[in-house]
Design a protein around this motif. Structure first.
Motif, short mmCIF file in Angstrom:
data_model
loop_
_atom_site.label_atom_id
_atom_site.label_comp_id
_atom_site.label_asym_id
_atom_site.label_seq_id
_atom_site.Cartn_x
_atom_site.Cartn_y
_atom_site.Cartn_z
N ASP A 6 9.09 6.17 -3.04
CA ASP A 6 8.69 6.29 -4.53
C ASP A 6 7.52 5.47 -4.92
OD1 ASP A 6 11.05 7.96 -5.09
OD2 ASP A 6 12.26 5.80 -4.79
N VAL A 7 7.07 4.31 -3.98
CA VAL A 7 6.23 3.29 -4.55
C VAL A 7 4.73 3.74 -4.75
CG1 VAL A 7 5.61 1.03 -4.16
CG2 VAL A 7 8.01 1.59 -3.67
N GLY A 8 4.53 4.48 -3.70
CA GLY A 8 2.99 4.68 -3.78
C GLY A 8 2.88 5.69 -5.14
N GLU A 9 3.41 6.71 -5.41
CA GLU A 9 3.59 7.43 -6.54
C GLU A 9 3.54 6.46 -7.90
OE1 GLU A 9 5.99 11.02 -9.16
OE2 GLU A 9 6.42 10.31 -6.85
N TYR A 10 4.36 5.42 -7.88
CA TYR A 10 4.82 4.81 -8.97
C TYR A 10 3.44 3.89 -9.39
CZ TYR A 10 6.37 0.57 -11.62
OH TYR A 10 6.71 -0.34 -12.55
N VAL A 11 2.86 3.20 -8.14
CA VAL A 11 1.58 2.57 -8.57
C VAL A 11 0.39 3.28 -8.98
CG1 VAL A 11 -0.28 1.13 -7.29
CG2 VAL A 11 2.26 0.80 -6.87
N GLN A 12 0.11 4.53 -8.36
CA GLN A 12 -0.61 5.39 -8.77
C GLN A 12 -0.54 5.88 -10.40
OE1 GLN A 12 -3.22 4.97 -6.97
NE2 GLN A 12 -3.75 7.03 -6.03
N GLU A 13 0.63 6.09 -10.58
CA GLU A 13 0.68 6.21 -12.20
C GLU A 13 0.56 5.22 -13.16
OE1 GLU A 13 4.76 7.48 -14.86
OE2 GLU A 13 4.52 8.84 -12.92
N LYS A 14 1.12 4.28 -12.71
CA LYS A 14 0.79 3.09 -13.65
C LYS A 14 -0.63 2.11 -13.77
CE LYS A 14 5.37 3.53 -14.92
NZ LYS A 14 5.50 3.67 -16.42
N LEU A 15 -1.02 2.16 -12.51
CA LEU A 15 -2.08 1.27 -12.49
C LEU A 15 -3.58 2.15 -11.83
CD1 LEU A 15 -2.49 -2.05 -12.96
CD2 LEU A 15 -2.19 -2.18 -10.56
N HIS A 16 -4.76 1.73 -12.20
CA HIS A 16 -5.78 2.26 -11.63
C HIS A 16 -6.42 1.29 -10.67
CE1 HIS A 16 -5.84 5.74 -14.51
NE2 HIS A 16 -5.71 4.81 -15.44
N TYR A 17 -5.67 1.25 -9.46
CA TYR A 17 -6.08 0.37 -8.45
C TYR A 17 -6.70 1.11 -7.26
CZ TYR A 17 -5.69 -3.62 -5.40
OH TYR A 17 -6.00 -4.63 -4.35
N PHE A 18 -5.99 2.09 -7.05
CA PHE A 18 -6.37 2.80 -5.80
C PHE A 18 -7.31 4.13 -6.38
CE2 PHE A 18 -2.52 0.84 -4.26
CZ PHE A 18 -3.10 0.10 -3.09
N GLU A 19 -8.01 4.51 -5.37
CA GLU A 19 -8.95 5.80 -5.53
C GLU A 19 -7.95 7.05 -5.79
OE1 GLU A 19 -12.03 6.15 -6.38
OE2 GLU A 19 -12.49 3.89 -6.04
N ASP A 20 -8.20 7.96 -6.48
CA ASP A 20 -7.11 9.12 -6.58
C ASP A 20 -6.79 9.86 -5.36
OD1 ASP A 20 -7.25 8.86 -9.54
OD2 ASP A 20 -8.91 10.28 -9.88
N ASP A 21 -7.98 9.97 -4.33
CA ASP A 21 -7.65 10.29 -2.95
C ASP A 21 -7.15 9.55 -2.07
OD1 ASP A 21 -9.84 9.09 -2.63
OD2 ASP A 21 -10.92 10.64 -1.65
N ALA A 22 -6.59 8.52 -2.57
CA ALA A 22 -6.15 7.26 -1.34
C ALA A 22 -5.09 7.89 -0.45
CB ALA A 22 -5.71 6.05 -2.16
N LYS A 23 -4.95 7.41 0.60
CA LYS A 23 -3.76 7.91 1.47
C LYS A 23 -2.91 6.71 1.62
CE LYS A 23 -5.59 11.68 2.93
NZ LYS A 23 -5.00 12.91 2.69
N LEU A 24 -1.77 6.78 0.65
CA LEU A 24 -0.86 5.48 0.49
C LEU A 24 0.08 5.41 1.51
CD1 LEU A 24 -0.89 5.11 -3.46
CD2 LEU A 24 -2.74 3.98 -1.61
N GLU A 25 0.48 4.29 2.12
CA GLU A 25 1.73 4.09 2.81
C GLU A 25 2.18 2.87 2.00
OE1 GLU A 25 0.33 5.45 7.18
OE2 GLU A 25 0.69 3.10 6.83
N ALA A 26 3.53 2.84 2.13
CA ALA A 26 4.40 1.80 1.46
C ALA A 26 5.74 1.38 2.60
CB ALA A 26 5.25 2.33 0.26
N LYS A 27 5.76 -0.10 2.33
CA LYS A 27 6.48 -0.47 3.39
C LYS A 27 7.59 -1.57 2.76
CE LYS A 27 6.85 -3.26 7.86
NZ LYS A 27 5.97 -4.00 8.83
#
Length: 408
Positions: free
Chosen positions: A14-35
């Motif tokens: 859930d966390v990658g989607e959460y960060v993308q929704e809440k904060l403009h920190y990563f690029e839109d096409d970022a490949k996110l991994e959460a741990k």
């Protein structure tokens, strides 16, 4: 409508989607991994990393119950307290706490700076790493965040408003039980006592009425002395560090309490490190080097804290009565007595209480672990009962050396 508009406990997916929704920190096409990287007892901590850019960020979410005990329920408001205090501490001690990018009141989550290139200090110390700048950094942090939030410096009305804002009853109750009560009277039957020291613990802790009285005095000081805005859980598991720099985090236990609570926690946890090094390092020269550094650091922490506290007091005191001759000496003596008392309480609760430390529990040799635990408890009782006598780093070193010789 977002699925993050109502609280739920997030999982790594859930966390990658959460960060993308809440904060403009990563690029839109970022490949996110959460741990999930947290190893604490009450929160969930995730690192979210973009595998394309290498950028990363941390999400810390407050759960409604302890990870170590599903029966212990907690208010998730501690997340708000933690985010707010990190921002305050950043203003008082710039660069020594991670930056907070966002606090989400619905999900009770903090999005903050990822401390890349840093190691959790307890992990590093168990691997016998030496951190030459730690004493300097931690004393700067403590003096610069604690003294300005006292009535010595802060406007009294402003401080009283902050006291209200940082009332933290659930987390304080945990401390009151696990630090000040249960290690002496195991009324909740949650203590973790290492079987080879069970008789020693029975005699030295459970049956020592004088010790119980002193612990009771310290407990009521903790509950009633709204001296400064303290971190409230300042141990080596709340510090990220490398050879050059220190970050302090994890202040969800923050409230207005006695300054010595923070200082004493640091001192106690450093001695756990000495015990681990003494018990587990085979090479004689390496053992001597590491253990000597630990003792030097304990001594430095006390002496640097005192020197910096005196200097900052003189520089920033505003309360007219605190400027009277002799007040600083009296005030600092009370802080140092609390420091020694708490160093003892923290030592005991981390040895026999509900939340033990891996510095001690990972000692593989049962005999060496039992010796370490007896040293910790014996030293801790000295700290508590004779707390008015611990005023310098040399006082601590002398007491530590005495207990080492006692258990040779």
């Amino acid at each position: 409508m977002s699925r993050f508009d109502a609280y739920f406990l997030m999982k790594t997916e859930d966390v990658g989607e959460y960060v993308q929704e809440k904060l403009h920190y990563f690029e839109d096409d970022a490949k996110l991994e959460a741990k999930e990287i947290g190893d604490g007892n009450i929160n969930y901590v995730f690192r979210v990393k973009d595998t394309k850019s290498g950028k990363s960020i941390v999400v810390k979410q407050a759960a409604e119950q302890l990870r170590i005990s599903k029966e212990m329920k907690l208010s998730t408001d501690r997340g708000r307290i933690e985010a707010k205090i990190l921002q305050l501490q950043e203003s008082y001690a710039p660069g020594l706490v991670p930056k907070v990018y966002l606090y989400d009141e619905v999900m009770c989550a903090i999005i903050m700076e990822d401390m890349v290139g840093y190691t959790m200090m307890r992990t590093g110390l168990v691997n016998h790493e030496i951190y030459p700048k730690f004493a300097e950094d931690i004393t700067t942090f403590m003096v610069n965040t604690l003294l300005p939030t006292t009535d010595v410096v802060m406007n009294h009305k402003e401080k009283k408003e902050l006291v209200k804002e940082f009332i933290n009853p659930d987390l304080c109750e945990i401390t009151e039980d696990l630090v000040y009560s249960e290690p002496y009277i195991d009324y909740n039957h949650r203590n973790n006592v290492f079987p080879p020291v069970a008789e020693f613990v029975q005699r030295e802790l459970y049956e020592d009425k004088k010790l119980h009285l002193e612990a009771a005095k310290l407990k009521f000081d903790f509950m009633n002395n709204a001296q400064a805005l303290i971190h409230g859980d300042l141990h080596t598991g709340s510090i990220f560090i490398n050879k050059e720099h220190t970050f302090i985090f994890d202040p969800e236990f923050a409230f207005f309490g006695p300054i010595g609570y923070d200082v004493g926690n640091v001192i106690a946890n450093m001695f756990f490190t000495w015990c681990n090094g003494d018990a587990t390092i085979d090479n004689k020269e390496e053992k001597e080097k590491f253990c000597r550094w630990v003792l030097d650091t304990i001594e430095e922490i006390v002496d640097k804290f005192v020197a910096k506290f005196r200097a900052k007091f003189e520089e920033s005191v505003t309360e007219i009565m605190a400027k009277r001759e002799g007040f600083l000496d009296w005030y600092l003596d009370t802080v140092l007595a609390d420091t020694a008392g708490v160093a003892g309480l923290e030592s005991i609760r981390r040895t026999v209480g509900m939340a033990n430390v891996k510095d001690i529990t990972t000692i593989p040799d049962e005999g060496k672990r039992a010796r370490a635990e007896k040293m910790v408890i014996t030293l801790a009782k000295n700290y508590i009962i004779n707390r008015d006598k611990f005023k310098t780093g040399a006082d601590y070193r002398r007491a530590i050396n005495e207990v080492i010789q006692m258990y040779r």
